[in-house]
Enzyme design. Structure first.
Site, PDB file in Angstrom:
ATOM      1  N   CYS A 133       3.307  22.419 -14.124  1.00 23.43           N
ATOM      2  CA  CYS A 133       4.558  22.886 -13.512  1.00 23.43           C
ATOM      3  C   CYS A 133       5.597  21.772 -13.527  1.00 23.43           C
ATOM      4  O   CYS A 133       5.505  20.823 -12.747  1.00 23.43           O
ATOM      5  CB  CYS A 133       4.280  23.353 -12.081  1.00 23.43           C
ATOM      6  SG  CYS A 133       5.744  23.906 -11.216  1.00 23.43           S
ATOM      7  N   CYS A 136       7.729  21.458 -10.314  1.00 21.47           N
ATOM      8  CA  CYS A 136       6.961  20.933  -9.174  1.00 21.47           C
ATOM      9  C   CYS A 136       6.749  19.425  -9.293  1.00 21.47           C
ATOM     10  O   CYS A 136       6.922  18.681  -8.330  1.00 21.47           O
ATOM     11  CB  CYS A 136       5.579  21.576  -9.092  1.00 21.47           C
ATOM     12  SG  CYS A 136       5.576  23.359  -9.240  1.00 21.47           S
ATOM     13  N   ASP A 137       6.332  18.971 -10.467  1.00 22.25           N
ATOM     14  CA  ASP A 137       5.865  17.594 -10.601  1.00 22.25           C
ATOM     15  C   ASP A 137       6.788  16.678 -11.390  1.00 22.25           C
ATOM     16  O   ASP A 137       6.621  15.454 -11.348  1.00 22.25           O
ATOM     17  CB  ASP A 137       4.467  17.594 -11.270  1.00 22.25           C
ATOM     18  CG  ASP A 137       3.450  18.326 -10.404  1.00 22.25           C
ATOM     19  OD1 ASP A 137       3.585  18.279  -9.170  1.00 22.25           O
ATOM     20  OD2 ASP A 137       2.533  18.960 -10.956  1.00 22.25           O
TER      21      ASP A 137
END
Ligand code: FAD
Length: 310
Positions: A133, A136-137
């Site tokens: 992701c 997200c990261d």
């Protein structure tokens, strides 16, 4: 057979939010999950983009959502996989590994899973440099060197997102052209910090505590090479957990994501879907929560207001 107003299948961010709103609307609510409640976010080492929580572990966020849902009065059954659905009639039947339940409405929130490449080191470094992701990261790798694996729209979107954060972005694709929208492909060519490597596959992900390098192979010349990177973003697609819903008559798109309208209603009356399992494009905790809320309140209207069905 036990009777419920509503049964929510999948106790992740979408299902737990739906549970909270369903109970608070006065519905007798059962939430079931094949694993422990909390959902996929429990796998995230850190969450820094869910409003109200500037820095929280995924496990703690999942636990907070689960205990909130239990506290308002939802019944949550952990470790009880749903194995079959009968959704065509007015009364919905949910069969699990343990028993069968009846409900007036159902919310399907069983999420999806990211496809893995299956190479050495992938499982070992998951959450320690291997990510599925970008949104997200990605921010954890600001100014660093990252690798994106994949060649479709998602891989290209992730590449462009990471190009705005990382110092260098490498993209490897096993074919010799992207299978993505033209505009995305030309945006990638315009980025000076992106390097694309065609006909290239990953053989191994290496590191110590975190990812440090990868072994690549040119699938035409069969030559291998080492590339030092801080993160590997695997972007080869997502697979929704929708097979059982589809078998019960719920309409899905070509990939398998459940088609929903703005009320999170599926093609079947009294059957709603929310979160990563749906065809909504953004897959995040915040969007799953929002969709779960809509699904629960629309399910409430469906159950309590008969005129709603017309
Ligand atoms: C490593 C990682 C990091 C992430 N980081 C972030 C982040 O920082 N911020 C962010 O917003 N999002 C992040 N995400 C995305 C986020 O986790 C998802 O968007 C979110 O969890 C979707 O919620 P959901 O309820 O739709 O699905 P899920 O959370 O996946 O929940 C689905 C639930 O359904 C259950 N289930 C499946 N099949 C059955 C069955 N047959 N019977 C019963 N239960 C079943 C599963 O066990 C699961 O608990 C991350 C994802 C990953 C993998």
């Amino acid at each position: 057979m036990e009777n419920w107003d509503i049964i929510i299948i999948g106790a992740g961010s979408a299902g737990l939010s739906a549970g909270i709103y369903a109970v608070r609307s006065g519905l007798k609510t059962l939430v079931i999950d094949e694993k422990f409640a909390g959902g996929t976010i429990a796998d995230a080492s850190k969450v820094v983009n869910y409003p109200g929580f500037a820095d929280i572990s995924g496990g703690e966020l999942a636990e907070k959502m689960t205990s909130h849902c239990r506290k308002v009065g939802a019944t949550i059954h952990d470790l009880e996989p749903m194995i079959e659905l009968q959704l065509l009639g007015e009364v919905k039947v949910v069969k699990t590994s343990r028993t069968s339940y009846e409900a007036k409405a159902v919310i399907i929130s069983m999420g999806s899973h990211y496809k893995e490449i299956g190479v050495k080191g992938e499982a070992e470094f998951k959450g320690r440099g291997v990510s599925y992701c970008g949104v997200c990261d990605g921010p954890f790798f600001k100014g660093k060197k990252v690798l994106v694996v994949g060649g479709g729209n998602t891989a290209c979107i992730t590449t462009l997102y990471l190009a705005g954060l990382a110092a260098e972005v490498y993209v490897i694709h096993r074919r010799e052209a992207f299978r993505a929208e033209e505009s995305l492909v030309s945006d990638i060519s315009a980025k000076s910090n992106v390097k694309v490597m065609w006909n290239t596959e990953i053989q191994e992900i290496k590191g110590n505590q975190q990812v440090q390098s990868v072994t690549l192979i040119d699938n035409i010349t069969k030559k291998t090479s080492e590339l030092a990177v801080d993160a590997v973003f695997v972007q080869i697609g997502e697979a929704p957990n929708s097979q059982l819903a589809k078998a019960a008559g719920v309409e899905v798109d070509e990939i398998g994501f459940i088609k929903v309208d703005v009320k999170q209603q599926t093609n079947l009356q009294g059957v709603f879907a929310a979160g990563d399992i749906t065809d909504q494009p953004i897959k995040q905790v915040g969007t799953a929560v929002g969709q779960g809320i809509v699904a629960a309140l629309e399910a409430y209207s469906y159950i309590k207001r008969p005129y709603y069905r017309k």
